[in-house]
Design an enzyme around this catalytic site. Sequence first.
Site, PDB file in Angstrom:
ATOM      1  N   ARG A  67     -40.021 -41.837 -22.015  1.00 20.40           N
ATOM      2  CA  ARG A  67     -41.030 -42.410 -22.910  1.00 20.40           C
ATOM      3  C   ARG A  67     -41.249 -43.913 -22.796  1.00 20.40           C
ATOM      4  O   ARG A  67     -42.395 -44.363 -22.993  1.00 20.40           O
ATOM      5  CB  ARG A  67     -40.706 -42.012 -24.353  1.00 20.40           C
ATOM      6  N   ASP A  82     -41.992 -35.321 -18.767  1.00 22.33           N
ATOM      7  CA  ASP A  82     -41.899 -34.389 -19.893  1.00 22.33           C
ATOM      8  C   ASP A  82     -43.307 -34.149 -20.423  1.00 22.33           C
ATOM      9  O   ASP A  82     -43.746 -34.769 -21.407  1.00 22.33           O
ATOM     10  CB  ASP A  82     -40.967 -34.955 -20.972  1.00 22.33           C
ATOM     11  N   ASP A 104     -34.477 -30.584 -13.098  1.00 19.37           N
ATOM     12  CA  ASP A 104     -33.485 -30.622 -14.186  1.00 19.37           C
ATOM     13  C   ASP A 104     -33.604 -29.348 -15.019  1.00 19.37           C
ATOM     14  O   ASP A 104     -34.137 -29.363 -16.126  1.00 19.37           O
ATOM     15  CB  ASP A 104     -33.732 -31.878 -15.030  1.00 19.37           C
ATOM     16  N   LEU A 105     -33.106 -28.235 -14.457  1.00 16.41           N
ATOM     17  CA  LEU A 105     -33.184 -26.948 -15.163  1.00 16.41           C
ATOM     18  C   LEU A 105     -31.826 -26.514 -15.708  1.00 16.41           C
ATOM     19  O   LEU A 105     -31.716 -25.455 -16.317  1.00 16.41           O
ATOM     20  CB  LEU A 105     -33.786 -25.871 -14.239  1.00 16.41           C
ATOM     21  N   LYS A 106     -30.798 -27.305 -15.479  1.00 16.48           N
ATOM     22  CA  LYS A 106     -29.467 -27.091 -16.085  1.00 16.48           C
ATOM     23  C   LYS A 106     -29.012 -25.629 -15.969  1.00 16.48           C
ATOM     24  O   LYS A 106     -28.757 -24.956 -16.972  1.00 16.48           O
ATOM     25  CB  LYS A 106     -29.479 -27.543 -17.550  1.00 16.48           C
ATOM     26  N   THR A 159     -25.337 -34.553 -24.819  1.00 19.76           N
ATOM     27  CA  THR A 159     -25.176 -35.671 -25.758  1.00 19.76           C
ATOM     28  C   THR A 159     -25.744 -35.355 -27.139  1.00 19.76           C
ATOM     29  O   THR A 159     -25.546 -36.113 -28.070  1.00 19.76           O
ATOM     30  CB  THR A 159     -25.849 -36.938 -25.208  1.00 19.76           C
ATOM     31  N   ARG A 206     -33.337 -47.677 -22.310  1.00 19.83           N
ATOM     32  CA  ARG A 206     -34.403 -48.342 -23.048  1.00 19.83           C
ATOM     33  C   ARG A 206     -34.480 -49.810 -22.625  1.00 19.83           C
ATOM     34  O   ARG A 206     -33.549 -50.579 -22.879  1.00 19.83           O
ATOM     35  CB  ARG A 206     -34.151 -48.274 -24.569  1.00 19.83           C
ATOM     36  N   ASP A 235     -24.849 -19.788 -15.348  1.00 23.87           N
ATOM     37  CA  ASP A 235     -24.866 -18.321 -15.280  1.00 23.87           C
ATOM     38  C   ASP A 235     -23.671 -17.870 -14.462  1.00 23.87           C
ATOM     39  O   ASP A 235     -22.797 -18.684 -14.129  1.00 23.87           O
ATOM     40  CB  ASP A 235     -26.204 -17.857 -14.654  1.00 23.87           C
ATOM     41  N   ALA A 276     -23.118 -15.552  -8.795  1.00 28.04           N
ATOM     42  CA  ALA A 276     -24.180 -15.080  -7.892  1.00 28.04           C
ATOM     43  C   ALA A 276     -25.546 -15.585  -8.334  1.00 28.04           C
ATOM     44  O   ALA A 276     -26.393 -15.942  -7.500  1.00 28.04           O
ATOM     45  CB  ALA A 276     -24.164 -13.549  -7.836  1.00 28.04           C
ATOM     46  N   LYS A 320     -38.697 -36.507 -12.496  1.00 30.83           N
ATOM     47  CA  LYS A 320     -37.837 -35.426 -13.003  1.00 30.83           C
ATOM     48  C   LYS A 320     -38.710 -34.328 -13.593  1.00 30.83           C
ATOM     49  O   LYS A 320     -39.525 -34.585 -14.492  1.00 30.83           O
ATOM     50  CB  LYS A 320     -36.864 -35.948 -14.070  1.00 30.83           C
TER      51      LYS A 320
HETATM   52  O1  C5P Z   1     -38.059 -40.260 -23.042  1.00 31.37           O
HETATM   53  P1  C5P Z   1     -36.642 -40.497 -22.650  1.00 31.37           P
HETATM   54  O2  C5P Z   1     -36.426 -41.733 -21.791  1.00 31.37           O
HETATM   55  O3  C5P Z   1     -35.697 -40.427 -23.813  1.00 31.37           O
HETATM   56  O4  C5P Z   1     -36.341 -39.246 -21.686  1.00 31.37           O
HETATM   57  C1  C5P Z   1     -35.087 -38.976 -21.204  1.00 31.37           C
HETATM   58  C2  C5P Z   1     -35.094 -37.726 -20.366  1.00 31.37           C
HETATM   59  O5  C5P Z   1     -33.746 -37.449 -20.016  1.00 31.37           O
HETATM   60  C3  C5P Z   1     -35.634 -36.491 -21.035  1.00 31.37           C
HETATM   61  O6  C5P Z   1     -36.234 -35.690 -20.001  1.00 31.37           O
HETATM   62  C4  C5P Z   1     -34.404 -35.811 -21.586  1.00 31.37           C
HETATM   63  O7  C5P Z   1     -34.521 -34.414 -21.638  1.00 31.37           O
HETATM   64  C5  C5P Z   1     -33.349 -36.198 -20.549  1.00 31.37           C
HETATM   65  N1  C5P Z   1     -31.981 -36.248 -21.055  1.00 31.37           N
HETATM   66  C6  C5P Z   1     -31.575 -37.069 -22.096  1.00 31.37           C
HETATM   67  N2  C5P Z   1     -30.279 -37.101 -22.507  1.00 31.37           N
HETATM   68  C7  C5P Z   1     -29.385 -36.351 -21.903  1.00 31.37           C
HETATM   69  C8  C5P Z   1     -29.747 -35.525 -20.847  1.00 31.37           C
HETATM   70  C9  C5P Z   1     -31.080 -35.500 -20.440  1.00 31.37           C
HETATM   71  O8  C5P Z   1     -32.395 -37.779 -22.645  1.00 31.37           O
HETATM   72  N3  C5P Z   1     -28.129 -36.417 -22.290  1.00 31.37           N
END
Ligand code: C5P
Length: 242
Positions: free
Chosen positions: A222, A18, A66-68, A130, A192, A71, A74, A39
């Site tokens: 992070r 990120d 991860d561009l989700k 989430t 974490r 649409d 097509a 990612k």
């Molecule tokens: O920094 P951290 O570990 O929180 O990063 C988590 C990554 O996962 C980020 O790129 C965030 O956009 C992604 N993410 C998330 N929760 C979700 C879906 C994706 O934290 N439900």
Amino acid sequence: MPPAFSPDPAETIILALDRPDAPSALALADAIAGLRWVKVGLELFSAAGPAVVTDLRDRGLRVFLDLKFHDIPATMAGACRSAARLGAELITVHACAGSDALGAAQAAALEGAASVGLAPPTLLAVTVLTSWPPERFAAELAIAEPVSAHVERLAALAVAAGLGGCVCSPLEVAALRAAHPQPFTLVTPGIRPAGSASGDQRRVLTPAQAMAAGASQLVIGRPISAAPDPAVAFQACCAELG
Ligand code: C5P
């Protein structure tokens, strides 16, 4: 076909790059010995485009794009074909795009990879983001069933359309794994390591807890990227899983 499960902890961890530009993302990746997966999300892709995916792959890294995508069928198909041709091995789409769009996306991803001689990528369905508080989810979208039931409904839709996995939060991983055994891929953010700050993540699991609950791979941002020494933090996560 989902990526083969590997007991190697370094294969399990996906580092979220990120970062606002390619040089800082590539510098972070280059600083971490043994890193296998990264990612690329909306921030980095919007700044750096497909070239950053190519640059990462040229370093031998495996890419989760991860561009989700969400649409019409097509357009979903076109996006997934392009992402697969680029060499992304994990690609996110929104399950709520519906079965036609999911089926078209899956078929196009396989076709795109095959057209350039690459292995088929795994499409991962995003179910309910989430970031939705449950009360607001019900009120704003007029969806009566609980978020957990809606997550399971959308995951089942993705499975029926032939997708290989889901992105799911630590809240959902055990229930989804119970419903969808391996090799269905469950990629879990919100990780974490013990002792690290939770930041803006509300519910978190440690790497070992998430794997025990049924995750296939973990997205970690992070706790590694903002650590004083990202390489040391990555190795600590691997050690916890080893
Ligand atoms: O920094 P951290 O570990 O929180 O990063 C988590 C990554 O996962 C980020 O790129 C965030 O956009 C992604 N993410 C998330 N929760 C979700 C879906 C994706 O934290 N439900």
